[in-house]
Design a protein around this motif. Structure first.
Motif, PDB file in Angstrom:
ATOM      1  N   GLU A 237       0.721  -0.674  15.834  1.00 51.31           N
ATOM      2  CA  GLU A 237      -0.510  -0.487  15.329  1.00 51.31           C
ATOM      3  C   GLU A 237      -1.008  -0.144  14.238  1.00 51.31           C
ATOM      4  OE1 GLU A 237      -2.620   1.886  18.158  1.00 51.31           O
ATOM      5  OE2 GLU A 237      -2.574   0.134  19.535  1.00 51.31           O
ATOM      6  N   ASP A 238      -1.898  -0.432  13.413  1.00 48.92           N
ATOM      7  CA  ASP A 238      -1.379   0.164  11.838  1.00 48.92           C
ATOM      8  C   ASP A 238      -0.794  -0.237  10.678  1.00 48.92           C
ATOM      9  OD1 ASP A 238      -3.165   1.557   9.947  1.00 48.92           O
ATOM     10  OD2 ASP A 238      -3.171   3.720  10.053  1.00 48.92           O
TER      11      ASP A 238
ATOM     12  N   TYR B 179      -0.342  -3.029   8.559  1.00 50.75           N
ATOM     13  CA  TYR B 179      -1.282  -2.945   6.765  1.00 50.75           C
ATOM     14  C   TYR B 179      -1.615  -2.067   6.223  1.00 50.75           C
ATOM     15  CZ  TYR B 179      -4.650  -5.687   4.030  1.00 50.75           C
ATOM     16  OH  TYR B 179      -4.969  -5.305   2.708  1.00 50.75           O
ATOM     17  N   ARG B 180      -1.711  -0.213   6.713  1.00 51.78           N
ATOM     18  CA  ARG B 180      -0.911   0.634   5.942  1.00 51.78           C
ATOM     19  C   ARG B 180      -0.053   0.434   5.100  1.00 51.78           C
ATOM     20  NH1 ARG B 180      -4.649   4.687   6.062  1.00 51.78           N
ATOM     21  NH2 ARG B 180      -2.959   6.043   5.680  1.00 51.78           N
TER      22      ARG B 180
ATOM     23  N   HIS C 182      -0.867  -5.403  16.902  1.00 52.84           N
ATOM     24  CA  HIS C 182      -1.993  -5.181  16.833  1.00 52.84           C
ATOM     25  C   HIS C 182      -3.352  -4.240  15.692  1.00 52.84           C
ATOM     26  CE1 HIS C 182      -0.475  -3.975  21.189  1.00 52.84           C
ATOM     27  NE2 HIS C 182      -0.515  -5.335  21.572  1.00 52.84           N
ATOM     28  N   ASP C 183      -2.800  -5.067  14.837  1.00 56.90           N
ATOM     29  CA  ASP C 183      -3.874  -4.773  13.866  1.00 56.90           C
ATOM     30  C   ASP C 183      -4.862  -5.924  12.964  1.00 56.90           C
ATOM     31  OD1 ASP C 183      -4.188  -4.202  10.763  1.00 56.90           O
ATOM     32  OD2 ASP C 183      -2.515  -3.157  10.239  1.00 56.90           O
TER      33      ASP C 183
ATOM     34  N   ARG D 109      -6.165  -6.909  10.569  1.00 59.34           N
ATOM     35  CA  ARG D 109      -6.024  -6.818   8.569  1.00 59.34           C
ATOM     36  C   ARG D 109      -4.781  -7.686   9.037  1.00 59.34           C
ATOM     37  NH1 ARG D 109      -7.513  -1.661   5.409  1.00 59.34           N
ATOM     38  NH2 ARG D 109      -5.970  -0.613   6.869  1.00 59.34           N
TER      39      ARG D 109
END
Length: 303
Positions: free
Chosen positions: A88-89, A91-92, A245-246, A248
């Protein structure tokens, strides 16, 4: 402050902020910095190291965050891949400059680094400012993939193979994406797979045959016709969605697949396939092949 042990608080803060960041102790004001006098007139005063506004409550109660190194980020992602846990997350993680420096070190020795795509941009005159510009564009979701330049190279059988040449910025970002995806998926690939994988290739495949297939007399060679050109975008994205699960990040991948190509300076859409010559394309084809590998395993178990 929160009733939690310090170590647990740090881990909780890191999880909320994402993989790329690491908690650090509260910043301390230096002795040479300006003073804020909160004592009575005439007193010597003391340093104030915290703001008092309600909007800065997060700075008052939690640690300042520093960027993790590329190796630390990839190690965390690798561990989640081994345990088959979703990401998850992700993209960051594209905001981390150390991943781009690692990607640059991987790409710049290649001869193709000086080959332009649809723009004149190459590895020449590469600067940190360019990395920060890519990160800023990604942060505001305004990064746009450029179409690849399609050329044709001769094959051994006399036919021509279509090759897509991305621009340098696209190559650099693709390499960062490849690092993240490879760290996660590498441990999930079959041990019998040798193509487009680190420390594997034709020689490791031949060594495996020599050492373990001693009783085999016949080998059947096959090839998937136009493998890169016929990858279904919808199927590939659905495979990635299972574990990534992202939205973006998945949207960025979809835009990459649909960026199109220029042939004789005429634009063409890419309704299917990954550009052969793209940095991340071989890995995406391996991820795509995992689905059909699972289907083949199930089919072979049928009576």
């Amino acid at each position: 402050m929160s009733g939690l042990p310090t170590s647990l608080l740090e881990r909780t803060t890191a999880m909320k902020r994402g993989i790329a960041f690491l908690p650090r102790g509260r910043w301390q004001r230096s002795a040479d910095s300006s003073r804020e006098r909160n004592d009575s007139p005439g007193s010597t005063g003391r340093l104030c190291t915290r703001r008092s506004s309600a909007g800065d409550d997060d700075m008052q109660k939690s640690e300042v965050l520093v960027m993790r190194t590329a190796a630390a980020v990839l190690k965390i992602i690798q561990e989640r891949g081994k345990r088959r846990l979703p990401l998850e997350d992700i993209y960051r993680q594209l905001y981390n400059p150390t991943l781009y420096l690692r990607a640059y070190a991987k790409l710049y020795p290649n001869k193709g680094a000086m080959t332009p795509g649809t723009t004149m941009e190459t590895v020449d005159a590469m600067t940190m400012a360019k990395i920060y510009q890519i990160i800023d564009d990604l942060r505001h979701e305004r990064y746009r993939w450029t179409p690849v330049r399609r050329v044709y190279i001769a094959k051994k059988n006399g036919k021509l193979r279509a090759l897509g040449l991305p621009s340098w910025s696209d190559k650099l970002l693709q390499e960062v994406i490849r690092q993240l995806l490879q760290a996660y998926y590498e441990e999930q690939f079959s041990d019998h797979s040798h193509g487009f994988r680190p420390d594997r290739g034709c020689h490791t495949a031949l060594c495996t045959i020599k050492q373990t297939w001693n009783g085999t007399r016949w080998f059947i060679e096959g090839d998937i016709k136009a493998c890169f050109d016929r990858i279904d975008h919808t199927v590939l994205l659905s495979i990635l969605t299972e574990k990534l699960h992202d939205n973006r990040f998945l949207r960025l991948i979809r835009h990459l697949l649909q960026a199109g190509y220029l042939e004789e300076w005429q634009y063409h859409q890419t309704l299917s396939g990954c550009p052969q010559g793209g940095v991340v394309s071989p890995l995406l084809s391996n991820i795509y092949g995992r689905l059909f590998g699972r289907m083949g395993t199930v089919a072979s178990m049928q009576p």
